[in-house]
Write an enzyme that holds these catalytic residues in place. Structure first.
Site, mmCIF file in Angstrom:
data_model
loop_
_atom_site.group_PDB
_atom_site.id
_atom_site.type_symbol
_atom_site.label_atom_id
_atom_site.label_comp_id
_atom_site.label_asym_id
_atom_site.label_seq_id
_atom_site.Cartn_x
_atom_site.Cartn_y
_atom_site.Cartn_z
ATOM 1 N N ARG A 175 -7.550 -9.992 -7.521
ATOM 2 C CA ARG A 175 -6.351 -9.176 -7.223
ATOM 3 C C ARG A 175 -5.209 -10.044 -6.698
ATOM 4 O O ARG A 175 -4.039 -9.786 -6.970
ATOM 5 C CB ARG A 175 -6.734 -8.081 -6.216
ATOM 6 C CG ARG A 175 -5.562 -7.246 -5.735
ATOM 7 C CD ARG A 175 -6.045 -6.069 -4.877
ATOM 8 N NE ARG A 175 -4.917 -5.367 -4.296
ATOM 9 C CZ ARG A 175 -4.384 -5.659 -3.109
ATOM 10 N NH1 ARG A 175 -4.909 -6.624 -2.358
ATOM 11 N NH2 ARG A 175 -3.346 -4.975 -2.662
ATOM 12 N N HIS A 186 0.819 -1.222 0.000
ATOM 13 C CA HIS A 186 0.000 0.000 0.000
ATOM 14 C C HIS A 186 0.854 1.274 0.000
ATOM 15 O O HIS A 186 0.318 2.369 -0.155
ATOM 16 C CB HIS A 186 -1.022 -0.058 1.134
ATOM 17 C CG HIS A 186 -1.985 -1.185 0.902
ATOM 18 N ND1 HIS A 186 -2.916 -1.162 -0.115
ATOM 19 C CD2 HIS A 186 -2.090 -2.408 1.487
ATOM 20 C CE1 HIS A 186 -3.578 -2.313 -0.134
ATOM 21 N NE2 HIS A 186 -3.098 -3.094 0.826
ATOM 22 N N TYR A 243 -2.467 4.539 5.965
ATOM 23 C CA TYR A 243 -1.719 3.317 6.304
ATOM 24 C C TYR A 243 -0.519 3.135 5.351
ATOM 25 O O TYR A 243 0.619 2.933 5.796
ATOM 26 C CB TYR A 243 -2.671 2.115 6.238
ATOM 27 C CG TYR A 243 -1.968 0.780 6.204
ATOM 28 C CD1 TYR A 243 -1.236 0.332 7.299
ATOM 29 C CD2 TYR A 243 -2.038 -0.042 5.069
ATOM 30 C CE1 TYR A 243 -0.584 -0.901 7.259
ATOM 31 C CE2 TYR A 243 -1.398 -1.266 5.022
ATOM 32 C CZ TYR A 243 -0.664 -1.689 6.124
ATOM 33 O OH TYR A 243 -0.022 -2.908 6.089
HETATM 34 P P1 NAI Z 1 -2.181 -7.944 12.388
HETATM 35 O O1 NAI Z 1 -2.989 -6.706 12.537
HETATM 36 O O2 NAI Z 1 -2.887 -9.252 12.382
HETATM 37 O O3 NAI Z 1 -1.060 -7.988 13.524
HETATM 38 C C1 NAI Z 1 -0.368 -6.850 13.950
HETATM 39 C C2 NAI Z 1 -0.073 -7.033 15.431
HETATM 40 O O4 NAI Z 1 0.655 -5.882 15.886
HETATM 41 C C3 NAI Z 1 -1.331 -7.139 16.307
HETATM 42 O O5 NAI Z 1 -1.264 -8.304 17.097
HETATM 43 C C4 NAI Z 1 -1.283 -5.888 17.175
HETATM 44 O O6 NAI Z 1 -1.762 -6.082 18.485
HETATM 45 C C5 NAI Z 1 0.218 -5.575 17.192
HETATM 46 N N1 NAI Z 1 0.488 -4.164 17.467
HETATM 47 C C6 NAI Z 1 -0.053 -3.065 16.868
HETATM 48 N N2 NAI Z 1 0.424 -1.952 17.429
HETATM 49 C C7 NAI Z 1 1.298 -2.334 18.395
HETATM 50 C C8 NAI Z 1 2.088 -1.638 19.338
HETATM 51 N N3 NAI Z 1 2.091 -0.292 19.393
HETATM 52 N N4 NAI Z 1 2.851 -2.350 20.191
HETATM 53 C C9 NAI Z 1 2.852 -3.718 20.168
HETATM 54 N N5 NAI Z 1 2.106 -4.433 19.305
HETATM 55 C C10 NAI Z 1 1.330 -3.746 18.434
HETATM 56 O O7 NAI Z 1 -1.329 -7.737 11.042
HETATM 57 P P2 NAI Z 1 -0.693 -8.852 10.100
HETATM 58 O O8 NAI Z 1 -1.606 -9.121 8.981
HETATM 59 O O9 NAI Z 1 -0.178 -9.958 10.903
HETATM 60 O O10 NAI Z 1 0.529 -8.025 9.482
HETATM 61 C C11 NAI Z 1 1.785 -7.966 10.148
HETATM 62 C C12 NAI Z 1 2.585 -6.811 9.563
HETATM 63 O O11 NAI Z 1 2.752 -7.005 8.172
HETATM 64 C C13 NAI Z 1 1.922 -5.459 9.735
HETATM 65 O O12 NAI Z 1 2.924 -4.487 10.002
HETATM 66 C C14 NAI Z 1 1.289 -5.203 8.387
HETATM 67 O O13 NAI Z 1 1.179 -3.814 8.107
HETATM 68 C C15 NAI Z 1 2.262 -5.896 7.455
HETATM 69 N N6 NAI Z 1 1.621 -6.370 6.230
HETATM 70 C C16 NAI Z 1 0.781 -7.451 6.263
HETATM 71 C C17 NAI Z 1 0.221 -7.925 5.096
HETATM 72 C C18 NAI Z 1 -0.636 -9.147 5.055
HETATM 73 O O14 NAI Z 1 -0.922 -9.637 3.963
HETATM 74 N N7 NAI Z 1 -1.052 -9.683 6.201
HETATM 75 C C19 NAI Z 1 0.450 -7.225 3.807
HETATM 76 C C20 NAI Z 1 1.319 -6.090 3.903
HETATM 77 C C21 NAI Z 1 1.895 -5.701 5.077
HETATM 78 C C1 15L Z 2 -1.834 -5.066 3.770
HETATM 79 O O1 15L Z 2 -0.930 -4.231 3.925
HETATM 80 C C2 15L Z 2 -2.690 -5.468 4.912
HETATM 81 O O2 15L Z 2 -1.980 -5.492 6.132
HETATM 82 C C3 15L Z 2 -3.365 -6.806 4.686
HETATM 83 O O3 15L Z 2 -4.422 -6.937 5.639
HETATM 84 C C4 15L Z 2 -3.926 -6.914 3.267
HETATM 85 O O4 15L Z 2 -4.919 -5.946 3.077
HETATM 86 C C5 15L Z 2 -2.797 -6.700 2.270
HETATM 87 O O5 15L Z 2 -2.110 -5.488 2.521
HETATM 88 C C6 15L Z 2 -3.298 -6.675 0.814
HETATM 89 O O6 15L Z 2 -3.018 -5.710 0.102
HETATM 90 O O7 15L Z 2 -3.941 -7.656 0.409
#
Ligand code: NAI
Ligand code: 15L
Length: 267
Positions: A176, A115, A138
């Site tokens: 997508r 993003h 974001y």
């Molecule tokens: P998620 O939202 O499931 O997990 C993020 C975790 O970070 C949560 O458990 C939350 O409690 C913790 N968190 C947030 N703020 C915090 C803080 N201030 N201190 C401590 N913990 C905190 O996200 P997900 O899907 O696991 O993604 C992980 C990382 O990868 C994120 O940074 C996200 O932006 C990035 N990402 C994920 C993608 C995906 O496909 N899941 C795609 C692109 C990026």
């Molecule tokens: C992200 O950055 C988000 O954390 C994840 O939840 C999805 O939306 C992913 O990108 C995506 O583009 O599919």
């Protein structure tokens, strides 16, 4: 053996990555959610678990003491009101990098996102050095995170690999994803390389599988020894039989609904 810390370990990616790292014998310190009512239970005898808000330097100190490499997944992971994004993705990230300076952490693997470039049209194929075009506050926070990582390499010698993750899910489920999917096996392989590759300095890579319809040119990832193998095309027949769930504007941009959200159509 390197000591690895994993933040965001209770999140969607953290849950699968943590289990895989432990299975591979990694000595891990895992940080769960900020909320102490959601504790992690160790998955191995040598796993340390903790929780707390990484905006607090004392929590960062507990996470980073004695650590060689931090895999930093914690943060707001979708579009949210700006104050929340500023707290978790801007302020807390500064605390994490400052903690890395205090504890002489050698390398941070930063979970950036597609993003950060989501306003590119879907017809364009992007190289790693493309101009950033965030699609949301974001996405903007991830652009800021990449620039912060660059600054801490240039000024303080902390290595960073910024992984612009696509859609990291078990299997692709919509049109997508044929272009953005990042399969779990490829994620584990990339993280292994991010831990083991020597002398990376500052590096940006796409966190994406070897999809036939990729928007992103994966050239550059060889420097890490990362060679993704999964391909969303294996699921194309079932996906193409389904309606595309993304609205018409979102279908024009790589960021999908993040791009169409709050979009001004008449410009
Ligand atoms: P998620 O939202 O499931 O997990 C993020 C975790 O970070 C949560 O458990 C939350 O409690 C913790 N968190 C947030 N703020 C915090 C803080 N201030 N201190 C401590 N913990 C905190 O996200 P997900 O899907 O696991 O993604 C992980 C990382 O990868 C994120 O940074 C996200 O932006 C990035 N990402 C994920 C993608 C995906 O496909 N899941 C795609 C692109 C990026
Ligand atoms: C992200 O950055 C988000 O954390 C994840 O939840 C999805 O939306 C992913 O990108 C995506 O583009 O599919």
């Amino acid at each position: 053996m390197k000591k690895i810390a994993l933040s965001g370990a209770a999140g969607q990616l953290g849950t699968v990555l943590r289990a895989a790292l432990i299975k591979r014998g990694t000595v891990l310190r895992s940080a769960g959610a900020p909320d102490p009512r959601e504790p992690l239970t160790p998955l191995a005898a040598d796993e340390e678990v903790m929780h707390g808000d990484l905006g607090d330097p004392a929590v960062v100190d507990r996470l980073l003491e004695g650590v060689d490499v931090l895999i930093h997944l914690a943060g707001t992971s979708v579009e949210r009101p700006l104050p929340e994004i500023i707290d978790n993705n801007l302020r807390a990230l500064v605390e994490v990098y400052e903690g890395a300076r205090r504890h002489k952490v050698r390398r941070i693997v930063f979970a950036s996102s597609n993003h950060a470039i989501g306003m590119y049209p879907v017809e364009e194929k992007l190289a790693l050095d493309c101009e950033l075009r965030p699609d949301s506050f974001y996405g903007l926070s991830k652009a800021w995170g990449e620039a912060l990582a660059r600054m801490y390499w240039d000024k303080h010698g902390i290595e960073s690999i910024c992984v612009r993750i696509g859609s990291c899910i078990d299997k692709p489920t919509e049109f997508r994803h044929l272009s953005t999917w990042f399969g779990h096996e490829d994620l584990f392989h990339l993280v292994d390389r991010c831990i083991d590759a020597p002398d990376v300095g500052f590096l940006v890579v796409w966190g994406v599988s070897n999809n036939t319809r990729n928007y992103w040119d994966t050239a550059g990832a060889e420097r890490l020894g990362f060679a993704p193998r999964q391909n969303a095309e294996d699921y194309a027949a079932e996906i193409l039989a389904l309606p595309n769930p993304i609205d018409a504007i979102g279908q024009r941009y790589q960021g999908g609904t993040f791009a169409s959200h709050d979009f001004t159509p008449e410009q």
